[in-house]
Design a protein around this motif. Structure first.
Motif, mmCIF file in Angstrom:
data_model
loop_
_atom_site.group_PDB
_atom_site.id
_atom_site.type_symbol
_atom_site.label_atom_id
_atom_site.label_comp_id
_atom_site.label_asym_id
_atom_site.label_seq_id
_atom_site.Cartn_x
_atom_site.Cartn_y
_atom_site.Cartn_z
ATOM 1 N N THR A 68 0.844 -1.211 0.000
ATOM 2 C CA THR A 68 0.000 0.000 0.000
ATOM 3 C C THR A 68 0.869 1.247 0.000
ATOM 4 O O THR A 68 0.650 2.197 -0.777
ATOM 5 N N CYS A 70 3.931 1.420 -1.065
ATOM 6 C CA CYS A 70 4.652 1.470 -2.347
ATOM 7 C C CYS A 70 3.763 2.086 -3.415
ATOM 8 O O CYS A 70 4.227 2.898 -4.236
ATOM 9 N N HIS A 71 2.495 1.746 -3.438
ATOM 10 C CA HIS A 71 1.580 2.312 -4.427
ATOM 11 C C HIS A 71 1.436 3.815 -4.234
ATOM 12 O O HIS A 71 1.384 4.578 -5.205
ATOM 13 N N ASP A 110 9.310 -3.329 -6.128
ATOM 14 C CA ASP A 110 7.940 -2.813 -6.253
ATOM 15 C C ASP A 110 7.938 -1.344 -6.653
ATOM 16 O O ASP A 110 7.089 -0.905 -7.433
ATOM 17 N N HIS A 156 7.488 1.931 -10.887
ATOM 18 C CA HIS A 156 6.715 3.174 -10.935
ATOM 19 C C HIS A 156 7.573 4.346 -11.420
ATOM 20 O O HIS A 156 7.040 5.440 -11.598
#
Length: 1569
Positions: A198, A200-201, A238, A242
């Motif tokens: 969570t 990381c997002h 992770d 992005h």
């Protein structure tokens, strides 16, 4: 049971059961459920199970639907709606539509389970979020902890229904603004969050927001992301997905950067038009205006990770990118440098801080995952080395860290070099390889990107100088050839450096050396390899740049000097460059330029020599000798030792003195300030043990040049390589001898037998290397003996010196025995052999003249200094002191040499009696002396050439037993053809110098009788007998007197002329070049005889004409010698002045056996002309030597005892020694054809006239009736007198006879007895080898006995009329054009083979100067090679006085000649008077006018002299005028006849021309006769 019934019912086909049955069934089920209390199954669960199994088959589903419908009576509808599928419910009619029912269920579930009362937007619950932000933004300096704040946050979430994810986002935002509070926020996030994904997002969404063009990601976001990664709150894998850009885009961008860099480099190298430059600038400006791409978020995160010390994650990111891509960004490079600073700081402060330096204090990072600081060199292997490798060339961003790493390397190398324990050596070796890798990948590339930092360059040299040169050169090679292509920035830097180097080199001159040198220095601090590579390429093309470039290199650093040495070696070893020019005869100019640069650079600057010396050594090991040119230049420039064969006599004399005299007067250049450079060269040789290997390899390579390298190379190039190898050996050996101490030299040079037998060193080179060692050992031993007996002066110093020599040379005498077979020592003693090879000119004589000359020069300098008012007083004083000190040194050196020479001469005087044994003849002794001693050493060096000549003279002066000086000189001068032909160019110069010194001695003895009597008379070397016993005083009759010695010297001059002419006429490049060099060297002493000099001048002039276009180097040599020879003409004398000839009447026949060195050579030398040698007679030069050997062998018996010898008396020896021919000395006649090769064989020996030619040559008055055929060979010049009997028919000269211009002044004394009126039919192949140029001295004693009988067959082509009208003014120089006045007794035997294409154009204008003095000894029995074409109508009036010694003569011929001799010698026969001969000549006047030729009856001077002796008056002037008029008319008639002959020849050529008939067959008797 119930289940079974249901299943059976559901599987029963449709219609087989009635609805009533279904109802009955369900009622039973209900009843059983009521009765059985233990049945716990819920019917609502049982029905859906059957529904699931009936979904697949249609009939079962229908049965199931009927069954469920029957169940509605006792199953509640709610349960069915809850349990059954919406489709089943729709089929049962419980719901209207299954789709609507599903939507209703979803909405109800969403409302029940997912819809909560919480606020995500700030405006939805601004109070709650405001309280949250104030809670997070409060002052955290007190006792507030993350746990307390977390509880407050929970309360706010519950109270205001705040969205937990939004709360987490706000926490990150506040953390981003307060990035200094890492500890608080990280612990808060750890406590707050439950899933890392969570978080990381959320971070990914934040990064994505800044991924638009012209957006810049804040550094604080990178920081919190790095902190979260560092504390494992987020996984890098992770988060990495992005971030932008993609890895593929990064790789493409890197490739694009490399291409752009290469394109920029090409533009810098190419010539660009100015308009194109402006267009490129406009394009660059347009590109800059374009929108910048978004930030590279991966690099930003990487920088943040490095700043917090998270090396593990940073390394992972860099591994995803191309090499050095990340660190090419300055911020990342500086962050990594800072991390390295923190890592190495403890070790640097402990081991590498320079004295006096403080350094700033660094705060270590407190993170637990930061690389551990290094406390020892072993700790550097953990992270520091890897960080530096990732940093690469971008360490240049931090010069301080650069210096720290270098100093750490120096500290390690000091420990490494001091460490001797084996257990630590392995670890140290590993660390050493690590430091070498750092130097290769980091230090040197970073130095390229630094801007001219000379201090860091010196720091790097402080480390590199501790490495062996092999490691250094490997690093330099990587840097120069590979590093610059690994990174775009380095590609640009390389191109910019080349561009700047071009700019500097275009403007470099002698006048602007200083400013250009500064620019070169600045450029070299950063990119020396690129700069030096370009400079060397320019020097290879333009050697005039060497001087300015060497002077401009004074601003380099030590590292740059070492790099320059490497670049020079790499340029020398370039495999793409040919070391020979395209003609394959000379060494390439680029190699010569680099060699000159090496010598100048290594002398002027402190550059390490080990690499260059090892390179030369390796090339020699590989059998390549081209690069010896480098060693030669280096030794010459650094040690001041020149090797040249062009020394003047003054320089050569100075070279025989001590070291001080050599330095002052022995070299061309002024040798100054070579002490330091000599020491550096010596240290390099000794430290790397290269002194002896280089000497041995050079000594062995001399033969390798010829037999290994020389297979496919041009002979001229092979000779140059051989000379280069030999000269470098001599130069290098001289350097070692003068610079190495006695201990160093003796320790490194093995004994003579080991050198020769183990290392296969040639003997001359082995003794050359050992000679200084013997001198050192003798002097050391002599000093020891002097000190040992200093108190008691019982033994003189000379005896001590002799004792020292015996102690040192005793082992040498034993060692040399193994060098040659045992039979050698039957003639030479090992003591004599070792003495010859161990002494030098320094030992034989002190050059007093040279010392005096140099002292006088210094006195002149002192006077000039005193008289010069411009020199300051202090400087004047210093210069005067220097000159005075040098003067004192020279005087002291001369004194020491004089004492040394006296000791050596005393030693030789004691040893001489044991030098030569009496086991064999003197001839064999001399042969071995020449073969093993004299010839090998005389061509070794110029000093050795002088030494050999002086040693022979010394051996003679010492009155050495069993040494025949006369024979030694004779062997040296008599056979030089093969020696000259086998020499290289430099060896020819040395051999010529040797011959010159030998001739100087001979000339001195020849010049004055008193000198000869003093230095030669009563000496054993001048005995004229061959005895195998020692000299015991001898007999006066056995000694060679002065006049006979003069004859011998003339014979030697003639032999030299003969050999020289032979070499000049071979056409071979080596023969011509070498003999011209030798002739130039011996010019001060040869030629002394005028006719010999003119003969040489004729041949040399011919060489000049032939070689002007073909071989310019030979033309230059010939022209040079020709000019010098003409300048020496004034010093030449006629032959009769050079040696006095005896009257013929005093001569006797040479029937008895003659002893002496020249007994068997004189006859051959009498009749052979130097100009008559051709390709088929090359062995003729060795025949005299072989005859001498055979004569000598016959005298000595097999057991070594000498047979009875007959000494050569005065008259007999005179006869032997006066056979040297007198050559034509006037202007040369030019022949346009090639010389023909005679095909017949001379089977007899030519006879020599001993009487006076009594007949007057007649002039042919008829016309030549035959047409001449042209011979292609060049006729030889006859130099002897033809006195034999003409038994065949003589051939007629084919050229146009020229008319003599001199006036005959003598009168004929004999009467001609036959006319030559027919055409000769035989051909003579023997060539007369001597022309009579002297005055006839004998009187005719017999009558002519032969008359030609041939008949002319051709048409006459010319008429000779008239008489000579002029006086002879010189010496005849051309072909004989008069009449043969002797009788030829041979018969032609061969066929004509050539055509004479030229015309003899010379005229005999000179006066004969020689006298015939020899006796006839043979008969010409060969055949001529041309066909006779004309008619000779003159009268042969001479008569032979002795029978020929022909091997094929018949007994009748011998008896006849013997009777004729006796008849001639009878006392009753009186010669005719002069008047009677005149009357007879007038009676024959009807035959035509008679003329005298140069070779016939003598010229005007001869007649005048003869008339003076007889007391008669000279010819009146009126008569001479008349003769001149008659001669001029004869000339005109001859020219007219020649024109008519040519016109007829053209007419016959048009019609084919008639061939001459073949010669008639001859009988064996005629051929033998």
């Amino acid at each position: 049971m119930v289940l079974n019934d249901l299943v059976i019912y559901s599987s029963t086909p449709l219609g087989s059961l009635m609805t009533s049955s279904a109802c009955w069934l369900m009622s039973d089920i209900h009843l059983m459920l009521m009765l059985d209390q233990n049945w716990n199954m819920n019917p609502g669960l049982m029905i859906p199970d059957i529904e699931t199994s009936a979904m697949e088959e249609k009939h079962r589903r229908e049965n199931y639907t009927q069954l469920v419908g029957a169940c509605l009576m006792f199953v509640p509808e709610v349960i069915l709606k809850e349990r059954l599928d919406p489709d089943t419910l729709e089929s049962l009619g419980l719901i209207k539509q299954a789709h609507q029912f599903n939507q209703k269920i979803v909405k109800i579930k969403t409302k029940l389970f997912y819809k909560q009362q919480k606020f995500n937007l700030l405006r939805e619950e601004n109070e709650g979020y405001a309280k949250l932000i104030s809670e997070l933004g409060q002052d955290l300096s007190g006792n507030i902890t993350s746990h307390v704040v977390l509880e407050s946050i929970k309360s706010l979430i519950g109270c205001f229904n705040l969205d937990p994810n939004r709360v987490l986002d706000i926490i990150l935002e506040v953390y981003e603004g307060r990035s200094d509070q890492d500890h608080f926020f990280l612990s808060l996030i750890k406590s707050y969050m439950c899933e890392p994904l969570t978080l990381c997002h959320m971070l990914g969404f934040k990064f994505k927001f800044y991924q638009e063009p012209n957006e810049e990601t804040p550094r604080s976001l990178y920081h919190i992301a790095a902190a979260l990664l560092h504390h494992n709150l987020v996984e890098l894998e992770d988060l990495y997905v992005h971030l932008l850009p993609q890895d593929v885009s990064i790789v493409e961008e890197h490739k694009k950067e490399i291409q752009e860099a290469k394109q920029i480099a090409r533009k810098l190298v190419m010539v660009v038009v100015p308009s194109e430059k402006s267009e490129d600038k406009d394009k660059e400006k347009e590109e800059e205006k374009n929108d910048k791409p978004p930030d590279n978020q991966k690099l930003g995160l990487l920088e943040a990770l490095l700043r917090i010390g998270d090396w593990h994650h940073a390394q992972s990111i860099m591994d995803q990118m191309p090499s050095f891509y990340a660190t090419s960004h300055k911020a990342i490079a500086l962050a990594l440098c800072q991390l390295v600073h923190l890592t190495v700081d403890p070790l640097y402060r402990r081991a590498a801080v320079p004295k006096g330096a403080k350094g700033r204090v660094l705060r270590p990072l407190r993170s637990r995952r930061t690389p551990r600081p290094a406390e020892s060199f072993e700790d550097l292997r953990q992270d520091t080395f890897s960080m530096l490798c990732y940093l690469g060339p971008h360490l240049s961003h931090d010069p301080i860290l650069f210096a720290k790493v270098v100093r750490l390397g120096k500290a390690f190398m000091k420990e490494y070099l001091a460490e001797n324990r084996a257990e630590f050596k392995d670890k140290m070796e590993t660390l050493l390889s690590c430091f070498l890798s750092i130097a290769d990948q980091v230090l040197l590339p970073s130095l390229s990107l630094l801007e001219c930092n000379a201090c860091l360059s010196e720091e790097v040299w402080g480390l590199f100088k501790l490495f062996p040169y092999q490691h250094r050169y490997r690093l330099y090679g990587q840097w120069k050839n590979e590093t610059y292509s690994s990174h775009p920035l380095l590609v640009k830097v390389k191109a910019q450096t080349i561009d700047r180097a071009k700019y500097i080199m275009k403007r470099l001159t002698k006048e602007n050396v200083k400013p250009s040198g500064r620019q070169i220095g600045k450029l070299s601090h950063s990119n020396p390899t690129i700069l030096f590579d370009y400079i060397l390429s320019q020097i290879q093309w333009y050697d005039n740049l060497i001087g300015p470039v060497v002077d401009s290199l004074k601003y380099l650093t030590s590292l740059n000097y070492d790099l320059l040495a490497y670049c020079i070696i790499e340029a020398l070893a370039n495999p793409e460059k040919e070391k020979m020019k395209h003609d394959d005869t000379t060494i390439s100019s680029w190699l010569q330029s680099l060699a000159s640069l090496c010598g100048a650079v290594f002398r002027k600057y402190p550059i390490e020599l080990a690499g260059l010396l090892q390179y030369v050594t390796n090339q020699l090991k590989a059998g390549k000798s081209f690069d010896l040119l480098i060693l030669k230049e280096v030794v010459q420039k650094m040690a001041g030792i020149e090797i040249t064969d062009e020394m003047t006599s003054e320089q050569l004399e100075a070279m025989t003195g001590g070291e001080q005299l050599k330095a002052e007067g022995g070299y061309f250049g002024q040798i100054r300030n070579t002490k330091k450079s000599s020491q550096r060269l010596k240290d390099a040789l000794l430290d790397h043990e290269l002194a002896l290997p280089l000497c041995l390899l050079m000594a062995q390579q001399r033969n390798g040049v010829v037999f290994l390298e020389g297979g496919e190379k041009h002979l001229k190039l092979v000779g140059k390589l051989y000379d280069q190898c030999h000269d470098t050996l001599v130069q290098f050996g001289g350097f070692l001898a003068s610079n190495l101490s006695t201990e160093d030299y003796i320790k490194r040079v093995p004994s003579i037998d080991i050198l020769c037998n183990k290392f296969h060193t040639p003997h001359d080179a082995a003794f050359f290397l050992s000679r200084p060692m013997y001198a050192h050992q003798i002097l050391s031993r002599y000093d020891e003996l002097k000190k040992g007996e200093k108190g008691s002066r019982q033994q003189p110093k000379v005896h001590k010196y002799v004792a020292a020599c015996e102690q040192v040379m005793g082992p040498v005498h034993e060692a040399v025995v193994s060098l040659h077979p045992p039979r050698v020592w039957d003639d030479l003693r090992p003591q004599f052999y070792a003495t010859f090879w161990s002494l030098t000119m320094y030992d034989l004589a002190a050059p007093h003249t040279a010392y005096e000359r140099e002292v006088n020069k210094l006195k002149v300098q002192i006077k000039a200094i005193e008289d010069n008012p411009e020199i300051p007083v202090n400087k004047k004083k210093k210069e005067k002191e220097r000159c005075t000190a040098l003067q004192d040194k020279l005087l002291e050196e001369e004194r020491k040499q004089l004492e040394h020479v006296q000791r050596v001469l005393h030693r030789l005087k004691l040893e001489k009696d044991n030098w030569l044994l009496a086991k064999s003849t003197k001839n064999e002794t001399i042969t071995k002396f020449l073969q093993l001693c004299l010839f090998p050493r005389c061509i070794f060096s110029a000093i050795d050439a002088v030494y050999c000549a002086r040693f022979v003279e010394l051996v003679h002066q010492q009155k050495t037993p069993n040494f025949c000086t006369l024979l030694c000189y004779d062997r040296v001068f008599s056979a030089i053809i093969y020696t000259v032909a086998s020499c290289t160019e430099n060896e020819s110069r040395r051999y010529g110098r040797f011959l010159c010194c030998m001739l100087e001695t001979v000339t001195r003895w020849h010049s004055d009788r008193s000198i000869y009597e003093k230095e030669c008379a009563n000496y054993p070397g001048f005995l004229t007998i061959f005895r195998a016993t020692g000299f015991d005083g001898g007999n006066k009759a056995d000694q060679l007197d002065y006049e006979n010695f003069r004859h011998v010297v003339h014979k030697w001059h003639y032999m030299l002329t003969k050999a020289s002419v032979h070499c000049l006429e071979t056409g071979e490049y080596t023969h011509i070049r070498n003999v011209l060099i030798v002739l130039t060297k011996i010019l001060p002493c040869y030629p002394k005889v005028l006719n010999l000099g003119q003969a040489l001048e004729c041949r040399v002039h011919k060489i000049c004409l032939e070689e002007k276009e073909k071989r310019p180097d030979l033309y230059a040599l010939a022209m040079g010698y020709s000019g010098q020879l003409k300048g020496r003409k004034a010093h030449m004398v006629p032959e009769n002045e050079f040696h006095h000839k005896e009257q013929p009447a005093s001569r006797t026949a040479l029937g008895g056996q003659q002893n002496g060195p020249l007994a068997s050579k004189a006859p051959a030398s009498k009749t052979e002309d130097p100009g008559a040698e051709d390709g088929d007679k090359t062995a003729g030069t060795t025949k005299p030597v072989n005859k001498a050997n055979s004569t000598t062998t016959k005298v000595t018996t097999s057991n070594g005892n000498s047979a009875p010898n007959r000494s050569v008396g005065g008259t007999a020896l005179l006869t032997l020694l006066t056979g040297g021919p007198t050559l034509l000395t006037g202007e040369p006649t030019l022949l346009t054809g090639e010389p023909s090769v005679p095909t017949g064989e001379l089977t007899g020996e030519p006879s020599v006239p001993t009487g006076e030619l009594t007949g007057e040559p007649s002039v042919p008055t008829g016309e030549l009736t035959g047409e001449p055929t042209l011979l292609t060979g060049e006729p030889s010049v006859p130099t002897g007198e033809l006195t034999g009997e003409l038994t065949g028919e003589p051939s007629v000269p084919t050229g146009e006879p020229s008319v003599p211009t001199g006036e005959p002044t003598g009168e004929p004394t004999g009467e001609p007895t036959g006319l030559l009126t027919g055409e000769p039919t035989g051909l003579l192949t023997g060539e007369p080898t001597r022309l009579l140029t002297g005055k006839p001295t004998g009187k005719p004693t017999g009558e002519p006995t032969g008359v030609p009988t041939g008949v002319p067959t051709g048409e006459p082509t010319g008429v000779l009329t008239g008489e000579p009208t002029g006086e002879p003014t010189g010496v005849p120089t051309g072909e004989p054009t008069g009449l043969l006045t002797g009788l030829l007794t041979g018969e032609p035997t061969g066929e004509p083979t050539g055509v004479l294409t030229g015309v003899l154009t010379g005229v005999l204008t000179g006066e004969p100067t020689g006298e015939p003095t020899g006796e006839p000894t043979g008969v010409l029995t060969g055949e001529p090679t041309g066909e006779p074409t004309g008619v000779l109508t003159g009268v042969l009036t001479g008569e032979p006085t002795r029978a020929p010694r022909s091997t094929k003569a018949t007994k009748e011929d011998k008896e006849k000649s013997g009777k004729e001799k006796k008849k001639e010698k009878t006392p009753g026969s009186t010669p005719e008077t002069k008047g009677e001969r005149r009357d007879k000549r007038e009676e024959r006047g009807a035959g035509g006018k008679e003329e005298r030729t140069g070779g016939g009856g003598g010229g005007a001077a001869a007649k005048e002299e003869r008339a003076g002796r007889e007391g008669k008056e000279r010819t009146p002037k009126a008569e001479r005028d008349k003769l001149k008029e008659e001669k001029s008319s004869a000339k005109e008639e001859a020219k007219e006849a020649s024109r008519e002959s040519k016109s007829k020849e053209k007419e016959r050529g048009a019609t084919g021309g008639a061939k001459l008939p073949p010669p008639r067959p001859e009988s064996e008797t005629e051929r033998g006769g």
